[in-house]
Design a protein around this motif. Structure first.
Motif, PDB file in Angstrom:
ATOM      1  N   TRP A 117       0.909  -1.338   0.060  1.00  0.00           N
ATOM      2  CA  TRP A 117      -0.011   0.005   0.085  1.00  0.00           C
ATOM      3  C   TRP A 117       0.874   1.212   0.025  1.00  0.00           C
ATOM      4  CZ3 TRP A 117       0.109   3.738   3.721  1.00  0.00           C
ATOM      5  CH2 TRP A 117       0.880   3.396   4.947  1.00  0.00           C
ATOM      6  N   LYS A 118       2.105   1.098   0.357  1.00  0.00           N
ATOM      7  CA  LYS A 118       2.843   2.259   0.540  1.00  0.00           C
ATOM      8  C   LYS A 118       3.665   2.502  -0.867  1.00  0.00           C
ATOM      9  CE  LYS A 118       4.626   1.471   5.094  1.00  0.00           C
ATOM     10  NZ  LYS A 118       5.659   1.233   6.134  1.00  0.00           N
ATOM     11  N   ASP A 119       3.245   1.944  -1.689  1.00  0.00           N
ATOM     12  CA  ASP A 119       3.577   2.330  -3.390  1.00  0.00           C
ATOM     13  C   ASP A 119       2.374   3.128  -3.929  1.00  0.00           C
ATOM     14  OD1 ASP A 119       5.622   0.355  -3.461  1.00  0.00           O
ATOM     15  OD2 ASP A 119       4.362  -1.373  -3.965  1.00  0.00           O
ATOM     16  N   LEU A 120       1.179   3.350  -2.997  1.00  0.00           N
ATOM     17  CA  LEU A 120       0.214   4.249  -3.481  1.00  0.00           C
ATOM     18  C   LEU A 120       0.188   5.617  -2.390  1.00  0.00           C
ATOM     19  CD1 LEU A 120      -2.631   1.728  -3.846  1.00  0.00           C
ATOM     20  CD2 LEU A 120      -0.965   2.424  -5.716  1.00  0.00           C
ATOM     21  N   THR A 121      -0.694   6.531  -3.033  1.00  0.00           N
ATOM     22  CA  THR A 121      -0.847   7.584  -1.961  1.00  0.00           C
ATOM     23  C   THR A 121      -2.428   7.446  -1.492  1.00  0.00           C
ATOM     24  OG1 THR A 121       0.592   8.894  -3.469  1.00  0.00           O
ATOM     25  CG2 THR A 121      -1.106  10.171  -2.075  1.00  0.00           C
ATOM     26  N   PRO A 122      -2.207   7.308  -0.091  1.00  0.00           N
ATOM     27  CA  PRO A 122      -3.634   7.245   0.606  1.00  0.00           C
ATOM     28  C   PRO A 122      -4.354   8.682   0.473  1.00  0.00           C
ATOM     29  CG  PRO A 122      -1.700   6.729   1.998  1.00  0.00           C
ATOM     30  CD  PRO A 122      -1.199   7.319   0.891  1.00  0.00           C
ATOM     31  N   VAL A 123      -5.447   8.421   0.051  1.00  0.00           N
ATOM     32  CA  VAL A 123      -6.397   9.785  -0.053  1.00  0.00           C
ATOM     33  C   VAL A 123      -7.251   9.841   1.214  1.00  0.00           C
ATOM     34  CG1 VAL A 123      -8.034  10.656  -1.322  1.00  0.00           C
ATOM     35  CG2 VAL A 123      -6.029   9.860  -2.432  1.00  0.00           C
ATOM     36  N   ALA A 124      -8.301   8.959   1.177  1.00  0.00           N
ATOM     37  CA  ALA A 124      -9.191   8.944   2.396  1.00  0.00           C
ATOM     38  C   ALA A 124      -9.944   7.712   2.563  1.00  0.00           C
ATOM     39  CB  ALA A 124     -10.542   9.963   1.849  1.00  0.00           C
ATOM     40  N   MET A 125     -10.388   7.364   3.843  1.00  0.00           N
ATOM     41  CA  MET A 125     -11.202   6.151   4.088  1.00  0.00           C
ATOM     42  C   MET A 125     -12.614   6.888   4.038  1.00  0.00           C
ATOM     43  SD  MET A 125     -12.003   4.392   7.932  1.00  0.00           S
ATOM     44  CE  MET A 125     -10.370   3.746   8.255  1.00  0.00           C
ATOM     45  N   LEU A 126     -13.413   5.978   3.328  1.00  0.00           N
ATOM     46  CA  LEU A 126     -14.908   6.541   2.934  1.00  0.00           C
ATOM     47  C   LEU A 126     -15.880   5.838   3.971  1.00  0.00           C
ATOM     48  CD1 LEU A 126     -15.107   6.164  -0.918  1.00  0.00           C
ATOM     49  CD2 LEU A 126     -14.689   7.875   0.477  1.00  0.00           C
ATOM     50  N   ALA A 127     -15.370   4.516   4.517  1.00  0.00           N
ATOM     51  CA  ALA A 127     -16.389   3.895   5.470  1.00  0.00           C
ATOM     52  C   ALA A 127     -15.553   2.662   5.949  1.00  0.00           C
ATOM     53  CB  ALA A 127     -17.805   3.546   4.714  1.00  0.00           C
ATOM     54  N   VAL A 279      -4.111  15.448  -4.162  1.00  0.00           N
ATOM     55  CA  VAL A 279      -4.860  14.665  -2.989  1.00  0.00           C
ATOM     56  C   VAL A 279      -6.149  15.559  -2.541  1.00  0.00           C
ATOM     57  CG1 VAL A 279      -4.596  13.594  -0.772  1.00  0.00           C
ATOM     58  CG2 VAL A 279      -2.569  13.660  -2.568  1.00  0.00           C
ATOM     59  N   ALA A 280      -5.697  16.836  -2.368  1.00  0.00           N
ATOM     60  CA  ALA A 280      -6.699  17.770  -1.703  1.00  0.00           C
ATOM     61  C   ALA A 280      -7.951  17.720  -2.756  1.00  0.00           C
ATOM     62  CB  ALA A 280      -6.189  19.120  -1.610  1.00  0.00           C
ATOM     63  N   PHE A 281      -7.895  17.801  -3.896  1.00  0.00           N
ATOM     64  CA  PHE A 281      -9.153  17.754  -4.594  1.00  0.00           C
ATOM     65  C   PHE A 281     -10.048  16.432  -4.448  1.00  0.00           C
ATOM     66  CE2 PHE A 281     -11.449  16.058  -8.370  1.00  0.00           C
ATOM     67  CZ  PHE A 281     -11.972  17.283  -8.835  1.00  0.00           C
ATOM     68  N   MET A 309     -11.687   9.246   7.148  1.00  0.00           N
ATOM     69  CA  MET A 309     -10.149   9.755   7.622  1.00  0.00           C
ATOM     70  C   MET A 309      -9.550  10.155   6.416  1.00  0.00           C
ATOM     71  SD  MET A 309      -8.661   6.780  10.184  1.00  0.00           S
ATOM     72  CE  MET A 309      -9.696   6.155  11.598  1.00  0.00           C
ATOM     73  N   SER A 310      -8.846  10.911   6.645  1.00  0.00           N
ATOM     74  CA  SER A 310      -7.544  11.373   5.597  1.00  0.00           C
ATOM     75  C   SER A 310      -6.323  11.743   6.044  1.00  0.00           C
ATOM     76  CB  SER A 310      -8.316  12.589   4.679  1.00  0.00           C
ATOM     77  OG  SER A 310      -8.690  13.861   5.452  1.00  0.00           O
ATOM     78  N   GLY A 311      -5.314  12.173   5.300  1.00  0.00           N
ATOM     79  CA  GLY A 311      -4.047  12.793   5.731  1.00  0.00           C
ATOM     80  C   GLY A 311      -3.447  11.747   6.550  1.00  0.00           C
ATOM     81  N   ALA A 315      -3.104   7.401   6.678  1.00  0.00           N
ATOM     82  CA  ALA A 315      -1.974   6.474   6.624  1.00  0.00           C
ATOM     83  C   ALA A 315      -1.793   5.600   8.024  1.00  0.00           C
ATOM     84  CB  ALA A 315      -0.878   7.405   6.272  1.00  0.00           C
ATOM     85  N   LYS A 316      -1.711   6.261   9.219  1.00  0.00           N
ATOM     86  CA  LYS A 316      -1.674   5.525  10.393  1.00  0.00           C
ATOM     87  C   LYS A 316      -2.574   4.354  10.754  1.00  0.00           C
ATOM     88  CE  LYS A 316      -1.094   5.984  15.288  1.00  0.00           C
ATOM     89  NZ  LYS A 316      -1.124   7.033  16.487  1.00  0.00           N
ATOM     90  N   TRP A 317      -3.827   4.632  10.233  1.00  0.00           N
ATOM     91  CA  TRP A 317      -4.804   3.405  10.355  1.00  0.00           C
ATOM     92  C   TRP A 317      -4.403   2.471   9.612  1.00  0.00           C
ATOM     93  CZ3 TRP A 317      -8.011   0.723   7.441  1.00  0.00           C
ATOM     94  CH2 TRP A 317      -9.239  -0.276   8.195  1.00  0.00           C
TER      95      TRP A 317
END
Length: 338
Positions: A117-127, A279-281, A309-311, A315-317
């Motif tokens: 997953w660190k090969d990607l950019t985390p954006v947001a947890m939707l649910a 990412v912010a978009f 969640m975001s940011g 990523a920590k989750w």
């Protein structure tokens, strides 16, 4: 109008001109997609991830939340590895996003495919998505204990559990059930949760651990029966889904004597190399989606846990969830050999 004093230094005049230009110039525009955005689903059609992606696509289009279209593309090969590797190999491409489920962790851990997953950019947890133990409504089992007792009485491999993929979340839960009952089941993998529900209605399998959204139509039609939910708490929704039951009426599996607690991520990632404004978009886009009536209805219909969640928090989750899955899969014997 008074003229600028002749004695004013040229450097000061230049600075004044720059300041005036800065005031009159339009503000710098935030980033937004300039072409259609590919929305990758690393799973088959009809399953929970696919249904959520297509709902998002519809809500964004209906409410004109993005100028460019969002195009859903299913890439389910290799238990989702096809989709993850495609996004991994699209580094720096902001016009591609991917919806994730637990195969974000389970696929690389089980197969050794070169992806993390660190090969990607985390954006947001939707649910967070729940899992429910389902049986065909024509069976005599009215609760989880009755079904577990039947599995025990039936002996090894007599009962078939259907699920999405091999060594994925459905089979991880099945292994946990086997440990709780002390009896081995026959696990039958399918490409998506929609297929699993159809197979259970047709009595080709004895049970499933489908997400609520993957089996709610069959439950509402009276073809399937929920026995327990694998989350730590009952689902909060109290509006009736059938003429007799709401999601909140389904007991937790812990209440039924099955000590299993599991929920699944529904989140959004981008390729690596995404800039903060890109990412912010998308974070802002999905916040807007969450405010729409269609999304709120979808959350209740599918009995989701509405955690966003975001940011760095997100990523920590994700990192903690990866560690949890590694432990579960090690216990189940599903980790790929080095």
């Amino acid at each position: 109008m008074k003229s600028i004093p002749a004695a004013l230094p040229r450097r000061a005049i230049a600075a004044l001109a720059v300041a005036v230009a800065a005031i009159s110039a339009p503000a710098f525009a935030a980033w937004e997609p300039s072409k259609p955005v590919e929305f990758v689903v690393p799973a088959g059609t009809g399953g929970g991830a696919d249904q959520m992606a297509r709902l998002l696509q519809g809500v964004i289009s209906k409410n004109n939340l993005m100028k460019q279209p969002l195009i859903v593309v299913n890439k389910s090969g290799g238990a989702g590895a096809e989709g993850f590797l495609d996004v991994k190999n699209s580094k720096g491409e902001p016009h591609k996003i991917i919806i994730t489920l637990s195969n974000l962790f389970t696929t690389p851990l089980a197969t050794g495919v070169p992806f993390n997953w660190k090969d990607l950019t985390p954006v947001a947890m939707l649910a967070l998505d729940n899992f429910v133990l389902w049986v065909n409504a024509e069976t005599p089992y009215q609760n989880a204990k009755q079904y577990i007792d039947a599995v025990k009485a039936g002996g090894p491999n007599k009962f078939k559990m259907g699920g999405t993929g091999s060594k994925q979340e459905d089979q991880i839960i099945t292994v946990a059930l086997e440990k709780a009952t002390g009896v081995k089941m026959t696990y039958v993998p399918f490409k998506g949760g929609g297929d699993v529900a159809v197979q259970l209605v047709g009595k080709h399998i004895d049970s499933s651990v489908n997400n609520p959204i993957e089996a709610v139509a069959q439950w509402r039609a009276g073809a399937l029966r929920p026995l327990c939910v694998f989350g730590g708490d009952r689902m909060p929704y109290k509006n009736k889904v059938t003429d007799k039951m709401a999601w909140n009426d389904i007991p937790t599996c812990k209440e039924s004597g099955v000590p299993i607690d599991y929920e699944m991520l529904r989140g959004i990632f981008m390729p690596a190399g995404a800039t903060p404004d890109q990412v912010a978009f998308y974070v802002d886009l999905f916040k807007k989606v969450r405010e729409t009536p269609d999304w709120k209805k979808f959350m209740e219909d599918g009995a989701f846990t509405q955690t966003f969640m975001s940011g760095p928090e997100f990523a920590k989750w994700v990192e903690q969830a990866e560690n949890t899955h590694r432990d579960l899969m090690k216990e189940a014997g599903f980790l790929a050999k080095p």
